[in-house]
Every structure is written in C-alpha cells, then in structure tokens.
Design a protein around this motif. Structure first.
Motif, PDB file in Angstrom:
ATOM      1  N   VAL A 188       0.842  -1.203   0.000  1.00  0.00           N
ATOM      2  CA  VAL A 188       0.000   0.000   0.000  1.00  0.00           C
ATOM      3  C   VAL A 188       0.873   1.247   0.000  1.00  0.00           C
ATOM      4  O   VAL A 188       0.617   2.210  -0.745  1.00  0.00           O
ATOM      5  N   GLU A 189       1.899   1.245   0.818  1.00  0.00           N
ATOM      6  CA  GLU A 189       2.812   2.392   0.880  1.00  0.00           C
ATOM      7  C   GLU A 189       3.465   2.654  -0.475  1.00  0.00           C
ATOM      8  O   GLU A 189       3.555   3.807  -0.918  1.00  0.00           O
ATOM      9  N   ALA A 190       3.909   1.590  -1.135  1.00  0.00           N
ATOM     10  CA  ALA A 190       4.599   1.738  -2.418  1.00  0.00           C
ATOM     11  C   ALA A 190       3.659   2.288  -3.485  1.00  0.00           C
ATOM     12  O   ALA A 190       4.049   3.152  -4.295  1.00  0.00           O
ATOM     13  N   ILE A 191       2.421   1.813  -3.498  1.00  0.00           N
ATOM     14  CA  ILE A 191       1.457   2.290  -4.497  1.00  0.00           C
ATOM     15  C   ILE A 191       1.130   3.764  -4.264  1.00  0.00           C
ATOM     16  O   ILE A 191       1.074   4.562  -5.214  1.00  0.00           O
ATOM     17  N   CYS A 192       0.930   4.151  -3.017  1.00  0.00           N
ATOM     18  CA  CYS A 192       0.652   5.564  -2.715  1.00  0.00           C
ATOM     19  C   CYS A 192       1.826   6.446  -3.118  1.00  0.00           C
ATOM     20  O   CYS A 192       1.641   7.545  -3.654  1.00  0.00           O
TER      21      CYS A 192
ATOM     22  N   PRO B   6      -2.963  -5.498  10.973  1.00  0.00           N
ATOM     23  CA  PRO B   6      -2.343  -6.143   9.812  1.00  0.00           C
ATOM     24  C   PRO B   6      -3.408  -6.575   8.802  1.00  0.00           C
ATOM     25  O   PRO B   6      -4.321  -7.329   9.121  1.00  0.00           O
ATOM     26  N   GLY B   7      -3.282  -6.068   7.584  1.00  0.00           N
ATOM     27  CA  GLY B   7      -4.273  -6.383   6.570  1.00  0.00           C
ATOM     28  C   GLY B   7      -5.323  -5.320   6.371  1.00  0.00           C
ATOM     29  O   GLY B   7      -6.133  -5.417   5.450  1.00  0.00           O
ATOM     30  N   GLN B   8      -5.319  -4.279   7.224  1.00  0.00           N
ATOM     31  CA  GLN B   8      -6.201  -3.128   6.980  1.00  0.00           C
ATOM     32  C   GLN B   8      -5.431  -1.835   7.200  1.00  0.00           C
ATOM     33  O   GLN B   8      -4.968  -1.560   8.313  1.00  0.00           O
ATOM     34  N   LEU B   9      -5.293  -1.087   6.123  1.00  0.00           N
ATOM     35  CA  LEU B   9      -4.623   0.209   6.181  1.00  0.00           C
ATOM     36  C   LEU B   9      -5.540   1.215   5.475  1.00  0.00           C
ATOM     37  O   LEU B   9      -5.944   0.999   4.337  1.00  0.00           O
ATOM     38  N   VAL B  10      -5.867   2.296   6.156  1.00  0.00           N
ATOM     39  CA  VAL B  10      -6.720   3.326   5.571  1.00  0.00           C
ATOM     40  C   VAL B  10      -5.855   4.343   4.845  1.00  0.00           C
ATOM     41  O   VAL B  10      -4.856   4.827   5.399  1.00  0.00           O
ATOM     42  N   ILE B  11      -6.221   4.660   3.603  1.00  0.00           N
ATOM     43  CA  ILE B  11      -5.509   5.690   2.852  1.00  0.00           C
ATOM     44  C   ILE B  11      -6.328   6.974   2.861  1.00  0.00           C
ATOM     45  O   ILE B  11      -7.542   6.955   3.063  1.00  0.00           O
TER      46      ILE B  11
END
Length: 302
Positions: free
Chosen positions: A138-142, A158-163
């Motif tokens: 997720v970090e890399a895509i953002c 782990p497995g849920q990150l809010v953008i």
C-alpha cells in the motif's frame, strides 16, 4: 497491567451518554460545562438529536470526547498503567490521564474539529480502507502517485490500512490497489482527507491554540499515534499531538508496544466497540473489554 483506549471519530451514536447524564450529578455537570464552552446544545444532539447532526465533525468529535472522558471520570475502576487514543481519542486519553484539564481538553477538541472541517472545505478529500494487502504494498502504491495527494493514514491492524488524500488521489490509488490484489477497497463516509497533507491548514490553526493550553505530566504514559511509543514529557506530547493532524495513525505499533511493555488487558473507554475489534486482530491473546459505568451500554452498530 491495564491500558485504557479511547476511540476516535465514527464511534458516535444517538443516545450515547443517556445513563451517564440521567444518573450522575457529576456527569450532568460535565455535559452542562460542554454545552457552555462549546456554545451549542451538545447534550441534546447526543441524547436525542439525529444521526445526521452527529456525523458533522464539529459535533461528533466533542460528543465522543465528552462520553469517553465522563466514562473514565465516573468509573471506580479507572486505574491505568497506560493510555492511548485513536486520533481524536488521544485528547480524551490526555484528559483522563490528567495531562490536560477537562475544560482545556474541550477547548482543544472544539478548535481541532472546527479547523479540520474548514480544511475539508478548503482542500476536499476522502479516505478508504484497504483490505488484504501488506502495508509495504500500500505504501509503495501511494508513493508512486505523485500527481495527486494520497498517503497511508491509519495503520489499524495487519491487513487493513486506511488511505487518505484528494478524491482523485484516492480513486487512482484504489484502482492500482485492486490491480495489486487488494481484497476490497472500501470508501469511508468522512468529510475529508484526515491525517494527510490536506490537513496542513488545520494544523496551523490548532498550533496557535496549543501555545495557550498548559500540558502537565500525567499519571501514566500515553502511547501516541505518530510513533506508537509511550511518552510522559508534556512538550513531546504536545508536539506529537499537533503532528498527528497530518501524520499517520500507527495503531498496530501502539498495541504491539503496549504488549511488549507489559500491558495484559486493554479496556475501551467511550462509545462503540471499534477499538476492541482492532485489538483482537492485532493481539488476539490480549484481554480486551469495554469500560461500562451506570448501566451505560455500547452501541450495537459498532
């Protein structure tokens, strides 16, 4: 050792605080103080108002804060070895642990909520929960999306990150995340891009108020969102709380560090059950339960 956790925006519901208000003179006084300091009938909106009113940032944040702090103050069993709060909940935790007075906490919440709502109008944004991908992906895509604002905002478990970010930025990230194998990307019903650079205007507005509010050394450490680490120094607490407006919430790190430091039970102090659910996903072996006083029950919606 017990760690007390304080929820953030989204935990509110109509009727929150009914038992507290009607069965405790101290709670009644706290509600009246909140109405006076805020200059609005928060009591009515919490106990009888509509859900639409409670969705507004300038109402939701003071309502959750008041419920959480009143619950802590009225409990005979409130004896924290440590405290932590998710986003807004960090201010509730600071009042409960005596770093801030109740009145100063209220004033800070009022200024913070108004500044955040204004920032939402100046820089419209949104948030989305990403399920089923590692934080690193997720970090890399953002990071690859540079034409719009989109950043990791809430490391919930782990497995849920809010953008969070601009509407276009979150839309671009959503497409890329689904292509990368995300199980779901769920848009959140929020007013703006919280915990992102879009809140820079709010941070500047709140900073001016911080200078006039005294922070004391509390009765226990607070594990703060921007690092997930325990802090007792008032000036460090103040700096971290201000940075939190534009920085990610490291909730997974917070719970892991609490466990590493000897916390054996976590107790959610305030409306809803959101944090209990997050803790069970982060540290399944950790005892977790709500703090209930005067028959106050948790909302079944959370």
């Amino acid at each position: 050792m017990k760690g007390y956790l304080f929820p953030g925006q989204g935990s509110q519901y109509v009727g929150m605080g009914q038992s507290l208000y009607h069965h405790s003179s101290r709670a009644h006084q706290m509600f009246a103080t909140a109405d006076r300091i805020l200059g609005m009938d928060l009591t009515y909106m919490m106990l009888e108002g509509g859900q639409e009113a409670l969705k507004e940032t300038t109402v939701a944040q003071p309502a959750i804060f008041l419920h959480a702090v009143a619950t802590a103050f009225l409990s005979d069993s409130f004896d924290p070895a440590a405290v932590a709060g998710h986003s807004l909940g960090e201010i509730s935790a600071l009042v409960a642990s005596r770093v801030l007075s109740f009145e100063d906490g209220l004033r800070l919440v009022a200024v913070r909520s108004k500044a955040m709502q204004k920032a939402c109008q100046l820089c419209p944004g949104t948030m989305a929960a990403v399920l089923g991908l590692s934080d690193e992906v997720v970090e890399a895509i953002c990071a690859k999306i540079t034409q719009e604002v989109v950043v990791p905002a809430n490391y919930n478990y782990p497995g849920q990150l809010v953008i969070s970010g601009s509407q276009a930025g979150v839309a671009l990230a959503t497409e890329a995340l689904m292509e990368a194998g995300a199980r779901k990307v769920i848009p959140l019903q929020v007013e703006g891009g919280f915990h992102s650079p879009l809140m820079a205007d709010a941070q500047e507005s709140v900073a001016a108020v911080f200078a006039s509010i005294p922070f004391s050394k509390g009765i226990c450490p607070i594990y703060q969102n921007v690092t997930g680490l325990p802090v007792t120094d008032p000036e460090t607490i103040k700096a971290n709380l201000l940075q939190q407006l534009v920085a990610p919430i490291y909730w997974t790190k917070t719970i892991h560090h609490m466990v590493e430091d000897g916390i054996t039970a976590c107790i959610e102090c305030g409306p809803g059950k959101v944090l209990q659910g997050l803790v069970r996903k982060i540290a399944p072996s950790l005892s977790v339960e709500p703090l209930s006083v005067l028959g106050e029950t948790q909302s079944s919606a959370y």
